[in-house]
Design a protein around this motif. Structure first.
Motif, PDB file in Angstrom:
ATOM      1  N   PRO A  92      -7.585  14.373  -5.782  1.00 21.38           N
ATOM      2  CA  PRO A  92      -6.805  15.336  -6.734  1.00 21.38           C
ATOM      3  C   PRO A  92      -6.327  16.451  -5.768  1.00 21.38           C
ATOM      4  O   PRO A  92      -6.897  16.790  -4.799  1.00 21.38           O
ATOM      5  N   GLY A  93      -5.220  17.193  -6.215  1.00 20.05           N
ATOM      6  CA  GLY A  93      -4.816  17.902  -5.470  1.00 20.05           C
ATOM      7  C   GLY A  93      -3.672  17.668  -4.504  1.00 20.05           C
ATOM      8  O   GLY A  93      -3.309  16.367  -4.435  1.00 20.05           O
ATOM      9  N   ASN A  94      -3.244  18.301  -3.305  1.00 19.49           N
ATOM     10  CA  ASN A  94      -2.113  18.124  -2.539  1.00 19.49           C
ATOM     11  C   ASN A  94      -2.409  17.413  -1.130  1.00 19.49           C
ATOM     12  O   ASN A  94      -1.759  17.155  -0.387  1.00 19.49           O
ATOM     13  N   THR A  95      -3.711  17.279  -1.230  1.00 18.29           N
ATOM     14  CA  THR A  95      -4.297  16.931   0.068  1.00 18.29           C
ATOM     15  C   THR A  95      -3.650  15.565   0.675  1.00 18.29           C
ATOM     16  O   THR A  95      -3.406  15.588   1.835  1.00 18.29           O
ATOM     17  N   ASN A  96      -3.495  14.616   0.155  1.00 18.16           N
ATOM     18  CA  ASN A  96      -2.889  13.313   0.625  1.00 18.16           C
ATOM     19  C   ASN A  96      -2.082  12.778  -0.246  1.00 18.16           C
ATOM     20  O   ASN A  96      -1.632  11.244  -0.115  1.00 18.16           O
ATOM     21  N   ASN A  97      -1.260  13.105  -1.064  1.00 19.16           N
ATOM     22  CA  ASN A  97      -0.256  12.572  -1.815  1.00 19.16           C
ATOM     23  C   ASN A  97       0.858  11.899  -1.065  1.00 19.16           C
ATOM     24  O   ASN A  97       1.277  10.909  -1.329  1.00 19.16           O
ATOM     25  N   GLN A  98       1.109  12.394  -0.023  1.00 20.76           N
ATOM     26  CA  GLN A  98       2.196  11.789   1.070  1.00 20.76           C
ATOM     27  C   GLN A  98       1.769  10.205   1.532  1.00 20.76           C
ATOM     28  O   GLN A  98       2.726   9.672   1.457  1.00 20.76           O
ATOM     29  N   ALA A  99       0.619  10.165   1.632  1.00 21.25           N
ATOM     30  CA  ALA A  99       0.044   8.949   2.032  1.00 21.25           C
ATOM     31  C   ALA A  99       0.392   7.874   0.981  1.00 21.25           C
ATOM     32  O   ALA A  99       0.816   6.631   1.426  1.00 21.25           O
ATOM     33  N   VAL A 100       0.115   8.205  -0.095  1.00 17.30           N
ATOM     34  CA  VAL A 100       0.332   7.159  -1.259  1.00 17.30           C
ATOM     35  C   VAL A 100       1.832   6.861  -1.452  1.00 17.30           C
ATOM     36  O   VAL A 100       2.046   5.590  -1.627  1.00 17.30           O
ATOM     37  N   ALA A 101       2.431   7.872  -1.285  1.00 19.29           N
ATOM     38  CA  ALA A 101       3.824   7.687  -1.248  1.00 19.29           C
ATOM     39  C   ALA A 101       4.275   6.780  -0.324  1.00 19.29           C
ATOM     40  O   ALA A 101       5.117   5.831  -0.438  1.00 19.29           O
ATOM     41  N   LEU A 102       4.160   6.994   0.922  1.00 23.80           N
ATOM     42  CA  LEU A 102       4.234   6.302   2.227  1.00 23.80           C
ATOM     43  C   LEU A 102       3.900   4.719   1.719  1.00 23.80           C
ATOM     44  O   LEU A 102       4.503   3.760   2.464  1.00 23.80           O
ATOM     45  N   LEU A 103       2.667   4.481   1.484  1.00 19.69           N
ATOM     46  CA  LEU A 103       2.014   3.351   1.175  1.00 19.69           C
ATOM     47  C   LEU A 103       2.963   2.709   0.538  1.00 19.69           C
ATOM     48  O   LEU A 103       3.285   1.405   0.531  1.00 19.69           O
ATOM     49  N   LEU A 104       3.289   3.158  -0.880  1.00 14.65           N
ATOM     50  CA  LEU A 104       4.315   2.547  -1.818  1.00 14.65           C
ATOM     51  C   LEU A 104       5.748   2.214  -1.305  1.00 14.65           C
ATOM     52  O   LEU A 104       6.151   0.975  -1.559  1.00 14.65           O
ATOM     53  N   ALA A 105       6.112   2.945  -0.342  1.00 18.33           N
ATOM     54  CA  ALA A 105       7.534   2.641   0.218  1.00 18.33           C
ATOM     55  C   ALA A 105       7.122   1.351   1.135  1.00 18.33           C
ATOM     56  O   ALA A 105       8.039   0.946   1.193  1.00 18.33           O
ATOM     57  N   LEU A 106       6.202   1.295   1.908  1.00 20.21           N
ATOM     58  CA  LEU A 106       5.823   0.425   2.842  1.00 20.21           C
ATOM     59  C   LEU A 106       5.652  -0.793   1.982  1.00 20.21           C
ATOM     60  O   LEU A 106       6.359  -1.870   2.444  1.00 20.21           O
ATOM     61  N   ALA A 107       4.981  -0.573   0.883  1.00 18.17           N
ATOM     62  CA  ALA A 107       4.861  -2.074   0.023  1.00 18.17           C
ATOM     63  C   ALA A 107       6.057  -2.461  -0.342  1.00 18.17           C
ATOM     64  O   ALA A 107       6.547  -3.706  -0.298  1.00 18.17           O
ATOM     65  N   GLN A 108       7.153  -1.736  -0.682  1.00 18.48           N
ATOM     66  CA  GLN A 108       8.399  -1.930  -1.127  1.00 18.48           C
ATOM     67  C   GLN A 108       9.248  -2.651  -0.063  1.00 18.48           C
ATOM     68  O   GLN A 108       9.994  -3.873  -0.079  1.00 18.48           O
ATOM     69  N   TYR A 109       9.117  -2.049   1.193  1.00 18.15           N
ATOM     70  CA  TYR A 109       9.889  -2.799   2.157  1.00 18.15           C
ATOM     71  C   TYR A 109       9.302  -3.864   2.604  1.00 18.15           C
ATOM     72  O   TYR A 109       9.909  -4.833   2.871  1.00 18.15           O
ATOM     73  N   PHE A 110       8.157  -3.983   2.590  1.00 20.45           N
ATOM     74  CA  PHE A 110       7.366  -5.251   3.328  1.00 20.45           C
ATOM     75  C   PHE A 110       7.504  -6.302   2.314  1.00 20.45           C
ATOM     76  O   PHE A 110       7.460  -7.465   2.840  1.00 20.45           O
ATOM     77  N   ARG A 111       7.670  -6.262   1.105  1.00 25.18           N
ATOM     78  CA  ARG A 111       7.811  -7.402   0.113  1.00 25.18           C
ATOM     79  C   ARG A 111       8.900  -8.045   0.379  1.00 25.18           C
ATOM     80  O   ARG A 111       9.106  -9.251   0.335  1.00 25.18           O
TER      81      ARG A 111
END
Lengths: 552, 567
Positions: A92-111
């Motif tokens: 919760p909070g702002n500490t790590n939200n960019q990592a999740v976004a990058l993870l999803l973007a990577l997933a989309q690209y890798f797929r």
């Protein structure tokens, strides 16, 4: 590499995530499931719950309940035997939200790529390490820490490597590589080399222990800088905790490292696209591996990312320290054998001391160790009832109290014994204690070099020289100052000094208390072995030497 | 001479022509089924069937005239007295949860199972030779099948064709989970077809497209079957199947539309002239109004397959008016139907000493319990502790009603474990067994020991209760994909589910370190010892320079004169 070439898509993604993360407490599980499904992954969730032995005041949690979401990208024409893991802790909070976004973007690209030979698992875990621990235990169907979790529905064979992302801003100045894992385990050095190679290739500033590499190796400043970096690694490794989500993977023989984005005031910035390209490169390299990472170093210290100190260099330093104990023990052994000659001269020496004289201090000091290990957690309720303290404080203060109470033992031990301590008695006790300490330190150094080395540096000189015939008051002070608890205190101060955040004495004391509580928690939550090692073995061993000093 | 030989040829040909109608009544059918899957992928299944009324196993009569049936296989059948042969090569894992049941299941890698005729005396010898011959025919490493990975399942693999053999001494089963399937296996497989890849459906099999997919499986099944409904005489059936799943997500850029040309980068132009029937089926059961087929076909067919009644658009390639292309196919995603039977497997635990194999079998039928046969063949280097075998369903102990366990012998034979387990309705059954990892001898490690060692898929065979009545009568006009496994009763159908293979790491020494040490010491020893030995044992002699020519001449003269020689 056309990853995230569309800036709008990336912005939309990160924006959405930021919005979802900040106001809602906990993880947007359903949204994540949908987001992963729409990217063509097989998505599964795992719920877990854990009651901590006492409240964790650093992270403000006691009853932990959470959900892990993971999506599996199935590699085409692969038989589900091997997998890679990319994980991002979602807190919760702002500490790590960019990592999740990058993870999803990577997933989309890798797929949409066709070159995958291993399945790739994208894991978003809640409650950082606890979530990772639950997921790993679920994946391997083990239960070593008493966690409650729901069984996993989807698997992808044996995991070959894992990367953990920690990003809290969309632009960063440098990427920090974190390697130290649970119990001082380190991943294969090739993983660090891989990261370094890609940072060089893409022109990303990379650090280790948050320290940039310097090029002037020959100068005194350059040397000091490298030494400081290595000291930090030694301290971090010695404390035996997992310094990122990757640390828990190492137990399962999965090479893993955390990549942490650091955003400082430096002008030079790297955007998320470059980080994505870097991760893509690393994952592709790992994907191309035919075998697990091996044939490289698992035991090393890093003065900088591009240089390492191999086990062949640092182990002799420890060996020289340990050999002091053995030589001392040999010396005592010879002395103990000598009285047989003296008896011929008619001097009546008392016969060799009974087993009891040696066994009693050994047993009593170990019982103190057991008390130190068990009582703090089990007596917290009672302590909270009687004293105006919180549970966490109760645990830590009980531990310190038992530790201090152990110092009074020699007097009590003497009272228990019938006769007076003989000259031979303390020699036999010291011989036993020396050999015991040598074995303890040797074994510790094999598993966690840094811990073994720090303990050896503080314990070996005083224990090798201690006898009952020394000035008691002076040596008692020296011994206490070199006892394991004070070693921890010094380490706290040195660590703060090295990360350039020096603390005052009172702050240091508070940190010291929290380090103890974290150590106990790490043991209960993830199975870290440093606390039981110190409580059950090192401290009793030190008490035996304390006993010798006060031998009558 | 020339005239004579041509005459002979003429006689021979007329003779054989006279024989052909009597001896070789054979026919060939080809079929392609296209089924859009719930996950959005496209499943294409080819089946080619050659039927031949002959008997390879008759004593004294050698079959030598082949027309449609491939000669290479026919000779193998008669030489090794094979009664039934099933071989499959698969690259990828069939995702039952996403894709449902395949028409013909197969495990990742290569699988071979053979029933020998009961006249064979040396089954193991025949098996060994057969695998080597097949390895040559299919360009595959089937020669790696030996006694250490061959088992004789007692119940899981019954003959699919005629005959009621029950003596599993004549059955051999082996898998090679590591086998990599590629174009070199596809080419010999295509050559077994009567038209090759020149005409008919096989035109579509362009290897660069077939191997650009999520799943690829090719198989050959040979078995004796009844010639007609009365079963008065026996015929041999050769079925060649090829199953491919195309990933629309990566190739279609998000659009759910496909055409034959997009998938195979070829179009169909004609049927195989040798084929008696040549059909393309497109599964339109799921909401036919939601997608559009072009060209549309007036023919609709229904078939009951794997317990489900499906509707198909049928394109008959032997009729001239069908030619055109199948194209533009839009389909909405629907909720997934869970397959009734599903199994998966994994290794639990950590460390390199022990571990635990977990096999999880799901019965998703809402109210029917049914028994399944679980077969596990585990290599000897995983030493199973069979006393730790547990079977639990719904957190209660589920005692198997039949257990056949054959322990492994180190370096000779794998473990074989077969169990009959009753699966309660709507349940998850977990079978666990602990194992210890053996320390191999240093020559027994593979060249890539840190990759791990493979354990083949376990096989779950079951008669699953069917939602609709199955057709038990044997008719010729049934589509091929629905007629592979004979249906004995109306209420259930036979399903075989393969779990994923396992990759297990064994304790591995650091091979490079001793190697380096050996190299270094050998060099040091060779150089150091060699030169020392040389120095110490050589006897040194002062080499006298040969006397000059004048001196030799002088000595010659002196010898003749009898005077002492010069030195």
């Amino acid at each position: 590499m056309g990853l995230l070439s569309d800036p709008n898509r990336r912005k939309a993604l990160t924006g959405l995530l930021t919005r979802l993360n900040t106001p809602i407490c906990g993880m947007p599980v359903e949204w994540l499931v949908k987001a992963m499904q729409s990217r063509g992954l097989e998505v599964f969730t795992q719920s877990f719950s854990r009651k901590l032995p006492f409240p964790d005041e650093n992270k403000e949690r006691y009853m932990v309940r959470g959900t892990n979401v993971y999506g599996i990208l199935r590699a085409p024409r692969a038989p589900r035997t091997e997998a890679l893991v990319i994980t991002a802790p979602c807190s919760p909070g702002n500490t790590n939200n960019q990592a999740v976004a990058l993870l999803l973007a990577l997933a989309q690209y890798f797929r949409n790529q066709i070159y995958w030979a291993k399945d790739i698992i994208f894991l978003v875990n809640e409650h950082d390490l606890i979530g990772t621990q639950a997921w790993l235990e679920g994946y391997h169907h083990t239960n070593i820490t008493g966690m409650e979790y729901s069984p996993l529905q989807g698997r992808a064979g044996s995991i070959q490597a894992a990367l953990s992302l920690e990003l809290s801003s969309d632009v960063i100045t440098s990427l920090d590589l974190v390697l130290e894992g649970l119990n001082g385990q380190l991943p294969n050095l090739d993983l660090a080399n891989l990261f370094y190679a890609f940072c060089q290739k893409l022109g990303v500033l990379c650090t280790i222990q948050g320290k940039l590499q310097r090029n002037d190796w020959d100068t005194a400043e350059g040397y000091t800088h490298a030494a400081q970096t290595m000291m930090l690694m030694v301290l971090k490794q010695a404390c035996g905790r997992s310094w990122g989500d990757h640390g828990l993977f190492l137990r399962y023989h999965i090479e893993a490292a955390s990549v942490r984005g650091i955003n400082s005031f430096r002008h030079y910035k790297t955007d998320a696209t470059t980080i994505g390209r870097l991760l893509e490169g690393m994952v592709r390299k790992l994907n191309n591996l035919l075998e697990r990472l091996h044939q490289s170093y698992f035991f090393y210290l890093l003065p900088s990312l591009s240089r390492f100190v191999s086990i062949g260099y640092y182990m002799p330093a420890f060996g020289l320290l340990a050999v002091i104990l053995l030589l001392r023990a040999l010396d005592l052994w010879v002395h103990l054998g000598a009285p047989a000659l003296a008896a011929v001269d008619g001097v009546t020496e008392p016969s060799s001391p009974g087993v009891l004289t040696v066994l009693t201090p050994v047993v009593i000091s170990h019982l103190t160790g057991v008390a130190l290990y068990l009582l703090p957690v089990h007596l917290q309720e009672m302590a909270v009832e009687h004293f105006p303290v919180s549970e966490t404080e109760a645990v830590v203060l009980t531990a310190i109290a038992i530790y201090t109470a152990g110092l009074a033992l020699p007097h009590n031990t003497q009272r228990l014994l019938s006769g007076e301590g003989t000259e031979q008695g303390w020699k036999v006790l010291k011989l036993t204690a020396l050999l015991y300490l040598a074995v303890l330190l040797g074994c510790t150094a094999l598993i966690n070099f840094s811990l073994g080395f720090i303990l050896a540096v503080t314990l070996v000189p005083i224990t090798a020289s201690i006898t009952p015939h020394m000035p008691k008051a002076l040596y008692a002070v020296v011994m206490v100052l070199l006892s394991p608890a004070f070693t921890i205190l010094y380490c706290v101060f040195i660590y703060q000094e090295l990360i350039e955040a020096p603390v005052s004495v009172s702050e240091g004391w508070m940190l010291f208390l929290s380090v103890i509580s974290q150590g106990i928690l790490d043991h209960a939550l993830y199975g870290s072995l440093v606390y039981p090692l110190l409580a059950l073995f090192i401290y009793p061993c030190w008490l035996m030497f304390w006993n010798i000093l006060f031998w009558n | 001479m020339l005239i004579l030989s041509s005459l002979l040829l003429f006689i021979l040909t007329t003779h054989s022509e006279a024989l052909t109608p009597a001896a070789a009544r054979d026919e060939f059918q080809e079929e392609l089924v296209i089924r859009p899957l719930h996950s959005g992928d496209i499943y294409a299944s080819f089946q080619f069937r050659t039927l031949w009324d002959t008997d390879f196993l008759q004593e004294g009569q050698k079959v030598s005239h082949y027309r449609l049936f491939p000669k290479s296989l026919g000779q193998v059948l008669s030489k090794f007295s094979v009664r039934e042969l099933h071989i499959s090569f698969t690259q990828g894992f069939w995702r039952t949860m996403q894709w449902g049941q395949p028409f013909i299941p197969s495990p990742p890698g290569a699988e071979l199972w053979v029933w020998f005729h009961d006249t064979v005396s040396d089954v193991d010898g025949n098996w060994k030779e057969l695998t080597n011959v097949l390895s040559g025919i299919f360009c595959a490493s089937l020669n790696f099948i030996d006694l250490t990975n061959t088992v004789q399942p007692s119940a899981s693999f019954k003959p699919l064709g005629l005959g009621n053999a029950t003596d599993h001494r004549f059955l051999r089963y082996a898998t090679l989970p590591r086998e990599i399937v590629c174009t070199e296996n596809l080419t010999p497989w295509k050559k077994l077809l009567p038209c090759g890849s020149k005409a008919g459906l096989a035109v579509l099999m362009k290897s660069e497209k077939l191997f650009h997919s999520s799943f690829h499986s090719q198989a050959v099944h040979i078995r004796p079957i009844c010639q007609d409904e009365q079963c008065s005489s026996k015929a041999w059936e050769l079925r060649q199947t090829l199953n491919v799943v195309f990933d629309l997500h990566t190739s279609g850029q998000g659009k759910k539309e496909w055409s034959l040309f997009k998938m195979f980068s070829r179009t169909l132009t004609e049927a195989c002239p040798l084929a008696s029937s040549s059909k393309v089926y497109v599964d339109i059961t799921d909401n036919p109004e939601l997608f559009e087929l072009s060209p549309a076909t007036p023919l609709l067919g229904q078939a009951v397959v794997l317990g489900d009644r499906r509707t198909y658009s049928v394109y008959d390639l032997s009729r001239a008016e069908t030619f055109g292309q199948l194209r533009s196919f839009n389909l909405l995603l629907r909720d997934m139907l869970r397959p009734l039977l599903h199994a998966e497997r994994y290794v639990a635990g950590f460390g390199l000493q022990t571990g635990e194999i977990h096999t999880v079998i799901y019965n998703n039928h809402p109210y029917r319990a049914f028994p399944v046969l679980l077969m596990d063949s585990v290599p000897w280097y995983l030493q199973l502790y069979i006393h730790t075998l547990t079977v639990t369903s719904k957190s209660r102990d589920n005692k198997p009603s039949y257990i056949h366990y054959q322990p492994a012998k180190d370096r000779h034979r794998p473990h074989l474990l077969e169990m009959l387990i009753q699966l309660p309705p709507h349940s998850m059954t977990e079978v666990t067994v602990q194992f210890e990892r053996a320390l191999l001898k240093w020559t027994e490690y593979t060249p890539d020991p840190n990759h791990g060692f493979y354990v083949g898929s376990s096989v779950v065979s079951a008669l699953v209760p069917s939602m609709v009545a199955m057709r038990t009568n044997f008719t010729q006009d049934q589509p091929l994909f629905s007629s592979f496994v004979p249906v004995k009763e109306e209420s259930s159908y036979f399903v075989r589910v393969y779990t994923e293979p396992l990759l297990v790491n064994l304790p591995t020494p650091d091979f490079s370190m001793p190697y380096n040490v050996i190299c270094l010491t050998c060099t040091v020893v060779a150089v150091g010892y060699g030169s020392f030995y040389n120095l110490l044992t050589r006897t040194f002699q002062v080499d006298e320079p040969s006397p000059p020519l004048s001196k030799r001449l002088a000595n010659l003269i002196r010898r003749m004169r009898g005077v002492p020689l010069l030195t």
